[in-house]
Design a protein around this motif. Sequence first.
Motif, mmCIF file in Angstrom:
data_model
loop_
_atom_site.group_PDB
_atom_site.id
_atom_site.type_symbol
_atom_site.label_atom_id
_atom_site.label_comp_id
_atom_site.label_asym_id
_atom_site.label_seq_id
_atom_site.Cartn_x
_atom_site.Cartn_y
_atom_site.Cartn_z
ATOM 1 N N THR A 248 0.809 -1.220 0.000
ATOM 2 C CA THR A 248 0.000 0.000 0.000
ATOM 3 C C THR A 248 0.842 1.269 0.000
ATOM 4 O OG1 THR A 248 -0.179 0.072 2.421
ATOM 5 C CG2 THR A 248 -1.868 -1.180 1.217
ATOM 6 N N THR A 249 2.159 1.150 0.080
ATOM 7 C CA THR A 249 3.006 2.348 0.154
ATOM 8 C C THR A 249 3.777 2.618 -1.132
ATOM 9 O OG1 THR A 249 4.964 1.244 1.060
ATOM 10 C CG2 THR A 249 3.290 1.963 2.627
ATOM 11 N N ALA A 250 3.457 1.915 -2.204
ATOM 12 C CA ALA A 250 4.128 2.137 -3.489
ATOM 13 C C ALA A 250 3.073 2.326 -4.566
ATOM 14 C CB ALA A 250 5.034 0.960 -3.847
ATOM 15 N N LYS A 251 3.070 3.486 -5.190
ATOM 16 C CA LYS A 251 2.104 3.743 -6.252
ATOM 17 C C LYS A 251 2.298 2.763 -7.401
ATOM 18 C CE LYS A 251 1.423 8.690 -5.457
ATOM 19 N NZ LYS A 251 1.544 10.049 -6.040
ATOM 20 N N ASN A 252 1.169 2.233 -7.875
ATOM 21 C CA ASN A 252 1.148 1.336 -9.026
ATOM 22 C C ASN A 252 1.788 -0.022 -8.760
ATOM 23 O OD1 ASN A 252 -0.212 3.247 -10.530
ATOM 24 N ND2 ASN A 252 1.642 4.059 -11.459
#
Length: 303
Positions: A248-252
């Motif tokens: 949930t802490t890395a976009k895409n």
Amino acid sequence: MNGRTILALATTACVFVAGCCCNLGDLLSQSGDAEPSEDTPGVDLGVAVYPEKTPEAGATKYAWRDPRLEPPVYRAGYALGADEQRDVDAAHRELAQRLKYQDAGDGAFRWVPPPGCDASMQCIFESLAERSKPDVDPLAARFKARIQEAKLGTLDAVELLASFVQTIPYEIPKDRPFGLMPPALVASAKKGDCDSKALLLHMLLDAIGVDSVLLNSNAHRHAMLGVAVPAQGEKIRYQGRAYAFVETTAKNAPVGWISKELLKPNDWVVVPVRIRSPEKAPKNEAVTGKATDGPKPKSTKKR
């Protein structure tokens, strides 16, 4: 939670030290695509409000891009009434008082688990989710309507919800009991750390009928979500089912992706948090599982 390392476990109290969750940011977003603006064509999911008569004018605005979906740009708004925000905050602090929460300094804290709860803090996650459920339900309904309208399959539905939570800026809630932000406040304040964001995603997935579990690693001081969908990538087994890792802490970051560094050591623990009504309080204990190698994730279009 910011991830936690257990320092001591006595019969009456637990002591934790909260480290900094891994914030992988835009690790997977390496193309030149700019963040969507007000004028970028896309899908507008509308504004979710709670309570019902809360004005939309002060809603927190979201605009994000998920290159795995078509169309790739989405917008949504979320307005949580000021009184309700205060009530959610007060409930969080009352919970901390009941469990004798004490800030021990330097990121450490003590608390006294009640009967049926253990060091996984499952009961705390469930209490926060229970209190935030009416607040989060209108937001989940907006996503559910889009999923039904677009006839999205389960994996695409998970991608849509995950990409929304991934776009929430990472911030450690240092002044919050247990190092957690209640899910409703994560959405309204548009900020949260790994486990606070994972709990919000867990609630949204539960609302659309997708099975998921929280995952925690003491060694890496990090939390993720496991989702029971047929996806490529890394999985963890729990009660006979395979759960794909969701960062949930890395976009895409696609479903099934986890940094290889987070598998050394592989100490991931399943924390089965149930979204429950006040009269139903299941007392499940966390179970340790090991991640399993699956097929490599498909290449994704870079931002």
